[in-house]
Scaffold this active site. Structure first.
Site, mmCIF file in Angstrom:
data_model
loop_
_atom_site.group_PDB
_atom_site.id
_atom_site.type_symbol
_atom_site.label_atom_id
_atom_site.label_comp_id
_atom_site.label_asym_id
_atom_site.label_seq_id
_atom_site.Cartn_x
_atom_site.Cartn_y
_atom_site.Cartn_z
ATOM 1 N N GLY A 139 0.821 -1.212 0.000
ATOM 2 C CA GLY A 139 0.000 0.000 0.000
ATOM 3 C C GLY A 139 0.852 1.259 0.000
ATOM 4 O O GLY A 139 2.008 1.260 0.425
ATOM 5 N N TYR B 158 40.027 19.940 18.765
ATOM 6 C CA TYR B 158 39.648 19.005 17.716
ATOM 7 C C TYR B 158 40.704 17.918 17.638
ATOM 8 O O TYR B 158 41.890 18.218 17.476
ATOM 9 C CB TYR B 158 39.525 19.701 16.351
ATOM 10 C CG TYR B 158 39.318 18.683 15.254
ATOM 11 C CD1 TYR B 158 38.147 17.931 15.219
ATOM 12 C CD2 TYR B 158 40.310 18.421 14.316
ATOM 13 C CE1 TYR B 158 37.961 16.949 14.263
ATOM 14 C CE2 TYR B 158 40.125 17.442 13.347
ATOM 15 C CZ TYR B 158 38.950 16.707 13.325
ATOM 16 O OH TYR B 158 38.777 15.725 12.387
ATOM 17 N N TYR C 252 44.208 17.492 8.096
ATOM 18 C CA TYR C 252 43.799 17.561 6.688
ATOM 19 C C TYR C 252 44.590 18.647 5.986
ATOM 20 O O TYR C 252 44.600 19.803 6.428
ATOM 21 C CB TYR C 252 42.299 17.872 6.649
ATOM 22 C CG TYR C 252 41.666 17.844 5.278
ATOM 23 C CD1 TYR C 252 41.925 16.803 4.396
ATOM 24 C CD2 TYR C 252 40.802 18.860 4.886
ATOM 25 C CE1 TYR C 252 41.327 16.785 3.150
ATOM 26 C CE2 TYR C 252 40.194 18.838 3.639
ATOM 27 C CZ TYR C 252 40.465 17.789 2.770
ATOM 28 O OH TYR C 252 39.873 17.759 1.536
ATOM 29 N N ARG D 64 -2.280 8.694 3.384
ATOM 30 C CA ARG D 64 -2.477 9.677 4.456
ATOM 31 C C ARG D 64 -1.185 10.045 5.193
ATOM 32 O O ARG D 64 -1.164 10.975 5.980
ATOM 33 C CB ARG D 64 -3.539 9.160 5.445
ATOM 34 C CG ARG D 64 -4.955 9.310 4.894
ATOM 35 C CD ARG D 64 -5.966 8.712 5.840
ATOM 36 N NE ARG D 64 -5.978 7.251 5.779
ATOM 37 C CZ ARG D 64 -6.533 6.462 6.696
ATOM 38 N NH1 ARG D 64 -7.105 6.994 7.756
ATOM 39 N NH2 ARG D 64 -6.508 5.155 6.557
ATOM 40 N N ALA E 249 52.952 25.753 25.018
ATOM 41 C CA ALA E 249 51.671 26.341 24.616
ATOM 42 C C ALA E 249 51.876 27.261 23.419
ATOM 43 O O ALA E 249 52.905 27.923 23.291
ATOM 44 C CB ALA E 249 51.074 27.121 25.770
HETATM 45 C C1 UD1 Z 1 -7.375 -4.098 6.946
HETATM 46 C C2 UD1 Z 1 -8.491 -5.112 7.163
HETATM 47 C C3 UD1 Z 1 -9.325 -4.667 8.336
HETATM 48 C C4 UD1 Z 1 -8.458 -4.539 9.574
HETATM 49 C C5 UD1 Z 1 -7.293 -3.597 9.300
HETATM 50 C C6 UD1 Z 1 -6.331 -3.640 10.452
HETATM 51 C C7 UD1 Z 1 -9.028 -5.992 4.957
HETATM 52 C C8 UD1 Z 1 -10.002 -5.966 3.849
HETATM 53 N N1 UD1 Z 1 -9.298 -5.199 5.989
HETATM 54 O O1 UD1 Z 1 -7.997 -2.885 6.632
HETATM 55 O O2 UD1 Z 1 -10.351 -5.623 8.590
HETATM 56 O O3 UD1 Z 1 -9.231 -4.069 10.652
HETATM 57 O O4 UD1 Z 1 -6.579 -4.010 8.126
HETATM 58 O O5 UD1 Z 1 -5.339 -2.676 10.304
HETATM 59 O O6 UD1 Z 1 -8.068 -6.709 4.909
HETATM 60 N N2 UD1 Z 1 -2.061 -4.054 1.158
HETATM 61 C C9 UD1 Z 1 -1.378 -4.604 0.108
HETATM 62 N N3 UD1 Z 1 -2.001 -4.718 -1.092
HETATM 63 C C10 UD1 Z 1 -3.277 -4.340 -1.297
HETATM 64 C C11 UD1 Z 1 -3.973 -3.780 -0.211
HETATM 65 C C12 UD1 Z 1 -3.351 -3.661 1.015
HETATM 66 O O7 UD1 Z 1 -0.230 -4.979 0.232
HETATM 67 O O8 UD1 Z 1 -3.756 -4.486 -2.412
HETATM 68 C C13 UD1 Z 1 -1.375 -3.929 2.455
HETATM 69 C C14 UD1 Z 1 -1.238 -2.502 2.924
HETATM 70 O O9 UD1 Z 1 -0.025 -1.961 2.487
HETATM 71 C C15 UD1 Z 1 -1.282 -2.659 4.436
HETATM 72 C C16 UD1 Z 1 -2.131 -3.878 4.656
HETATM 73 O O10 UD1 Z 1 -2.163 -4.575 3.420
HETATM 74 O O11 UD1 Z 1 0.000 -2.913 4.973
HETATM 75 C C17 UD1 Z 1 -3.554 -3.518 5.060
HETATM 76 O O12 UD1 Z 1 -4.145 -2.745 4.035
HETATM 77 P P1 UD1 Z 1 -5.015 -1.492 4.358
HETATM 78 O O13 UD1 Z 1 -5.454 -0.894 3.089
HETATM 79 O O14 UD1 Z 1 -4.324 -0.629 5.328
HETATM 80 O O15 UD1 Z 1 -6.265 -2.222 5.023
HETATM 81 P P2 UD1 Z 1 -7.252 -1.591 6.036
HETATM 82 O O16 UD1 Z 1 -8.272 -0.821 5.289
HETATM 83 O O17 UD1 Z 1 -6.528 -0.921 7.104
#
Ligand code: UD1
Ligand code: CA
Length: 513
Positions: A15, A372, A393, A19, A429
């Site tokens: 991800g 130094y 240096y 934010r 000195a």
């Molecule tokens: C997810 C859970 C939610 C849980 C929360 C806890 C799902 C659908 N939901 O929501 O139930 O309460 O985590 O923090 O799983 N990621 C990928 N590839 C993707 C999507 C996400 O690698 O396609 C990774 C993100 O980088 C992150 C993790 O998966 O590290 C969670 O993804 P995020 O989008 O943050 O899920 P949440 O909406 O927080």
């Protein structure tokens, strides 16, 4: 840990973390000694997984480069489009031909997760022979998180994302932490069946639970002992809150193990640091990286130590050190700067406004003020006077200086490298030393002093200096006259005023302690 089934760990880290509003991928943000994903991998380490897969996407190259440093056993798997957590796990498992045993899935942004909790989750899951187990926590504010939906008997029915939940489901405060254990074969099968029929049009890993329940498989909920462990990180406000929580956890651990922290609120200790018993850490102190603090050492206030070793009983006050070694009972600061490969032996002293780089300071040797020291070897019990500069240096290359055991370097001296001051030698000195000084010799490069009498009266007439000088000379005249009168009345010979000996190059009072 006893372990009958092979284990695969999958960390979700593709991800963007929108934010965070950062050029750095979210999982690479640092948190007291590790990145977010580094913490998650550390929590999974005791599982002794056969393979560890990390799903990368946003900033994939950067994340993969980081993994090769901190977790070379982990394999990055690319997810070019982020189509959901279910999609991410499916892609990761597609990379494995002979999948069997337990698959442990961890969100890459849950850094406070403790290894004990992951281990307990996986062991409970395996002991129960469950198809899937999810880590849950009861939280005060479940906003934005998936909810654990149980049937009247308390069994898990499904996990529902907030945006897909009914208002009754939203009222549930038991949340999904994003940490799971699955039976590999059942997971693979369920992942091939999940839909994108939800508010985000994504493949949700969480839907696997509903599918398994519908198929009559046993699923379980493992409730985290401490809800803070399950906190995710979505923006920098949350990151700051996580940092405070982790600080408190780390500090509590050290307090319980016999370390004194005078002000835990302003003491920031990376998870990678170690401290021995009776160490005392004063306020506004940061201990980072591979730093170690020995028994009964005193560090702080206002100290930052990065990758620095502090020996037992040493004292470090209001100073900054990077890659330094501070020996037992050595003393540093206030206001010292130790740079990489500054090595202080037992009882060595580096004092106020002193910078040291790539230098050995021998046992009991002192560099007390305003100096130094670069590329030098200073012998045991040598004394380096205030404002001594090791001129290392020449504009092109760095050169080494050696100061022998118990040598004495006077204040405001330049030691122009390469140069060697022999054991027991003295340097006057104010000298600029370019040639070796043999053992026991005095090196001096100063010009002899000449006083030009009456210069101020002639060249600065009317100034406050001229006034002060005139007053002093008048007093001296009067004193001389009084003395002559006394001598005359006692019939003694005039004995002159003070010592009129000339410059004798004795620097005995030219250094400082
Ligand atoms: C997810 C859970 C939610 C849980 C929360 C806890 C799902 C659908 N939901 O929501 O139930 O309460 O985590 O923090 O799983 N990621 C990928 N590839 C993707 C999507 C996400 O690698 O396609 C990774 C993100 O980088 C992150 C993790 O998966 O590290 C969670 O993804 P995020 O989008 O943050 O899920 P949440 O909406 O927080
Ligand atoms: Ca999240």
């Amino acid at each position: 840990m006893s372990q009958s089934r092979p284990r695969t760990v999958v960390v979700l880290a593709a991800g963007e973390g929108k934010r965070m509003k950062s050029a750095l991928p979210k999982v690479l943000h640092p948190l007291l000694g590790r990145t977010l994903v580094g913490h998650v991998l550390a929590a999974a380490a005791p599982l002794a997984a056969e393979r560890t897969l990390v799903v990368v996407g946003h900033g994939a190259d950067q994340v993969a480069a980081h993994l090769s440093e901190v977790a070379p056993q982990a394999t990055p798997v690319r997810q070019t489009e982020q189509l959901g957590t279910g999609h991410a796990v499916r892609i990761a498992l597609d990379a494995v031909a002979d999948l069997a045993g337990t698959v442990v899935v961890l969100n890459g942004d849950v850094p406070l997760l403790r290894a004990e909790t992951v281990t307990a989750l996986v062991e409970t899951h395996e002991a129960a022979g469950a198809a899937a187990t999810v880590l849950a926590a009861e939280v005060a504010d479940p906003t934005g998180l998936g909810r654990i939906i149980r049937d009247p008997a308390g069994h898990l029915e499904q996990i529902v994302e907030e945006r897909d939940a009914t208002s009754a489901q939203r009222a549930v405060r038991e949340i999904n932490a994003g940490i799971y254990a699955f039976d590999a074969a059942l997971l693979r099968d369920a992942l091939s069946k999940i839909s994108t029929d939800n508010d985000q049009g994504e493949e949700y890993l969480t839907d696997v639970f509903g599918l398994l329940v519908a198929a009559g498989e046993a699923v379980a909920v493992h409730v985290a002992a401490e809800a803070t462990e399950t906190l995710g990180c979505n923006d920098r406000v949350e990151l700051a809150a996580l940092r405070r929580l982790l600080r408190d956890r780390v500090n509590e651990g050290w307090l319980r193990s016999g370390v004194t922290l005078l002000d835990p609120m302003t003491t920031w200790i990376d998870v990678t640091v170690t401290l021995d018993r009776d160490a005392v850490v004063d306020q506004n102190t940061q201990l980072r990286g591979a730093t170690t603090v020995g028994a009964a050492a005193a560090v702080g206030p206002d100290v930052t130590l990065i990758d620095t070793t502090v020996g037992a009983g040493a004292v470090v006050l209001r100073s900054h050190a990077v890659g330094a070694e501070i020996g037992p009972q050595a003393s540093v600061g206030p206001y010292a700067y130790l740079r990489p490969a500054a090595r202080l032996a037992d009882k060595a002293k580096v004092g106020t406004f002193v910078e040291v780089k790539n230098s050995e300071i021998g046992p009991g040797a002192k560099v007390p003020h305003l100096s130094y020291v670069g590329d030098a070897t200073i012998g045991a019990r040598a004394n380096i006077g205030a404002a001594t500069i090791f001129v290392n240096y020449d504009g092109v290359a760095k050169h080494h200086t050696t100061v022998g055991e118990a040598a004495f370097v006077g204040c405001d001296t330049n030691l122009i490298a390469p140069v060697e001051i022999g054991p027991g030698a003295y340097v006057a000195a104010g000298s600029a030393i370019t040639q070796d000084v043999p053992p026991g010799a005095l090196g001096v490069t100063r010009a002899s002093q000449r006083n030009v009498e009456g210069w101020v009266a002639r060249r600065r007439a009317g100034t406050k200096s001229a006034e002060a000088a005139e007053a002093a000379l008048t007093r001296q005249e009067a004193e001389l006259a009084r003395q002559r009168a006394v001598d005359a009345s006692q019939g003694e010979a005039f004995h002159g005023l003070g010592d009129t000996a000339g410059y004798d190059a004795d620097p005995g009072d030219t250094a400082t302690e």
